[in-house]
Design a protein around this motif. Sequence first.
Motif, PDB file in Angstrom:
ATOM      1  N   ASN A   1      -3.484  -2.322  -5.085  1.00  0.00           N
ATOM      2  CA  ASN A   1      -3.550  -3.529  -4.252  1.00  0.00           C
ATOM      3  C   ASN A   1      -4.867  -4.276  -4.490  1.00  0.00           C
ATOM      4  OD1 ASN A   1      -5.291  -1.764  -3.022  1.00  0.00           O
ATOM      5  ND2 ASN A   1      -4.027  -1.450  -1.200  1.00  0.00           N
TER       6      ASN A   1
ATOM      7  N   SER B   1      -7.344   9.303  -1.366  1.00  0.00           N
ATOM      8  CA  SER B   1      -6.974  10.519  -0.628  1.00  0.00           C
ATOM      9  C   SER B   1      -5.887  11.304  -1.351  1.00  0.00           C
ATOM     10  CB  SER B   1      -6.481  10.157   0.759  1.00  0.00           C
ATOM     11  OG  SER B   1      -5.237   9.505   0.639  1.00  0.00           O
ATOM     12  N   PHE B   2      -5.106  10.616  -2.150  1.00  0.00           N
ATOM     13  CA  PHE B   2      -4.008  11.268  -2.873  1.00  0.00           C
ATOM     14  C   PHE B   2      -3.804  10.608  -4.245  1.00  0.00           C
ATOM     15  CE2 PHE B   2       0.357  11.933  -4.161  1.00  0.00           C
ATOM     16  CZ  PHE B   2       0.578  13.273  -3.884  1.00  0.00           C
ATOM     17  N   GLY B   3      -3.435   9.320  -4.232  1.00  0.00           N
ATOM     18  CA  GLY B   3      -3.177   8.618  -5.492  1.00  0.00           C
ATOM     19  C   GLY B   3      -1.685   8.586  -5.795  1.00  0.00           C
TER      20      GLY B   3
ATOM     21  N   THR C   1     -12.665   6.114  -4.065  1.00  0.00           N
ATOM     22  CA  THR C   1     -12.111   7.207  -3.266  1.00  0.00           C
ATOM     23  C   THR C   1     -10.592   7.053  -3.272  1.00  0.00           C
ATOM     24  OG1 THR C   1     -11.946   8.160  -1.050  1.00  0.00           O
ATOM     25  CG2 THR C   1     -12.549   5.864  -1.170  1.00  0.00           C
TER      26      THR C   1
ATOM     27  N   VAL D   1     -12.071  -0.705  -3.219  1.00  0.00           N
ATOM     28  CA  VAL D   1     -12.041   0.749  -3.381  1.00  0.00           C
ATOM     29  C   VAL D   1     -11.399   1.156  -4.719  1.00  0.00           C
ATOM     30  CG1 VAL D   1      -9.818   1.093  -2.199  1.00  0.00           C
ATOM     31  CG2 VAL D   1     -11.556   2.897  -2.100  1.00  0.00           C
ATOM     32  N   LYS D   2     -10.606   0.270  -5.306  1.00  0.00           N
ATOM     33  CA  LYS D   2      -9.932   0.596  -6.570  1.00  0.00           C
ATOM     34  C   LYS D   2     -10.840   0.392  -7.784  1.00  0.00           C
ATOM     35  CE  LYS D   2      -6.175   1.512  -4.351  1.00  0.00           C
ATOM     36  NZ  LYS D   2      -5.644   2.868  -4.215  1.00  0.00           N
TER      37      LYS D   2
ATOM     38  N   GLY E   1       0.822  -1.224   0.000  1.00  0.00           N
ATOM     39  CA  GLY E   1       0.000   0.000   0.000  1.00  0.00           C
ATOM     40  C   GLY E   1       0.847   1.260   0.000  1.00  0.00           C
ATOM     41  N   GLY E   2       0.211   2.359  -0.418  1.00  0.00           N
ATOM     42  CA  GLY E   2       0.924   3.627  -0.544  1.00  0.00           C
ATOM     43  C   GLY E   2       1.513   4.129   0.756  1.00  0.00           C
ATOM     44  N   SER E   3       0.850   3.872   1.897  1.00  0.00           N
ATOM     45  CA  SER E   3       1.376   4.412   3.156  1.00  0.00           C
ATOM     46  C   SER E   3       2.724   3.781   3.495  1.00  0.00           C
ATOM     47  CB  SER E   3       0.375   4.218   4.298  1.00  0.00           C
ATOM     48  OG  SER E   3       0.118   2.846   4.514  1.00  0.00           O
TER      49      SER E   3
ATOM     50  N   THR F   1      -7.466   5.552   3.691  1.00  0.00           N
ATOM     51  CA  THR F   1      -8.405   4.532   4.148  1.00  0.00           C
ATOM     52  C   THR F   1      -8.416   4.414   5.670  1.00  0.00           C
ATOM     53  OG1 THR F   1      -6.655   2.927   3.678  1.00  0.00           O
ATOM     54  CG2 THR F   1      -8.399   3.154   2.029  1.00  0.00           C
TER      55      THR F   1
END
Length: 373
Positions: free
Chosen positions: A203, A280-282, A278, A207-208, A12-14, A125
């Motif tokens: 991922n 938050s950034f992408g 949704t 949501v994607k 994930g992005g985080s 998320t």
Amino acid sequence: MRIGIVCYASTGGSGIVATELAIALADRGHEVHVLSTEPPFRFPRNRQSLHFHEVATPAYPLFREPQYALSLATAIVQVSRHYHLDVVHALYAVPHAAAAYLARQIMIAHPTDRVPCVMTTLHGTDITLVGSDPSYTETVAFCIDQSDGVTAVSESLKADTCQLLGITREIRVIPNFLDAARFARRDVPRRPGGTPRIVHISNFRPVKRIGAVVDVFARVRAQVPATLVLVGDGPELAPARQRLQALGLGGDVEYAGERLDIVDVLSQADVFLLPSATESFGLAALEAMACEVPVVASRVGGVPEVIDDGVTGFLHEPEDIGGMAGNIVRLVNEPALHARVAAAARQVAIERFSAARIVPMYEAAYAALSDYR
Ligand code: GMT
């Protein structure tokens, strides 16, 4: 400074932002300690001043569920004590902010401990899908409130946090970033006779909207030859594969799996597709922009803070399958349009979202933690 970074190790992005931040801070002379269940996906080996600490959560037959938040809090205390951390930075609120809060309370109760400050970075998320679930809200809101500093990756996420969790405290917006020298288009050979490549990287969570990826690609494929490249893994991948087969498109799809050589993948791409419900950034979209790949995406959350519609990419309502397909076909058929958008996207990635610009914002946020000791 001596900084502890708490993050998820998955793709994930985080976790990616946490890893890139850890690398950048270590390169800038800080001592960085990353705490996670395993080395994060892109974590480099043998980097000076960058250390990894595995958080082990033992199983016990009485428990059906692992007690991760407790073992994480314990690991934060141990690493903070041993390495005299100045800051514990929790990236992704659930449960990292709670574990950091608990660790700090444990250390406050020990008069000999030098208590680190706690900073929490909200990623998306952790607020919009998980943190705002009624089974988590009070705890997540409390731990965000109790952090010494809080950042969010977009104005949109900051607004969502205030609205969904009733948070009124200061939240600094620090956008996601990348190393623009590393994330740059490379001269990677293309397959002879290859068709335009439409890439989706995620991922593969609901949501994607992987179903929308398939629908958009089916419309594109009805108008022009093209290949869909699916990069990553997750629960929505198998159903997508079945549908693509059923639509007779199986031969036009490449399944690339989880990849570390993402710059090479993007360097062969023509368009990046991100039709999320949704976002938050992408971050994946930003990585594509840096590699001169025009993005066609949903106009949701923080995406409009990254992409200027019609200039550095194209934005549509999530349901607008025809509109997304139409702009992909335009980008494929109009080389001048493609070149203009690709160049503008790269420029924005460098000017607004490069590590050189954003990492000092984190350093300033650490320095401003009110009770910094
Ligand atoms: O998108 C995901 O499912 C993963 C999630 C994460 O935890 O890493 O991504 C969120 O954080 C990224 C890094 O800040 C953002 O770029 C993504 O937009 C955000 N995802 C969502 O908001 C859905």
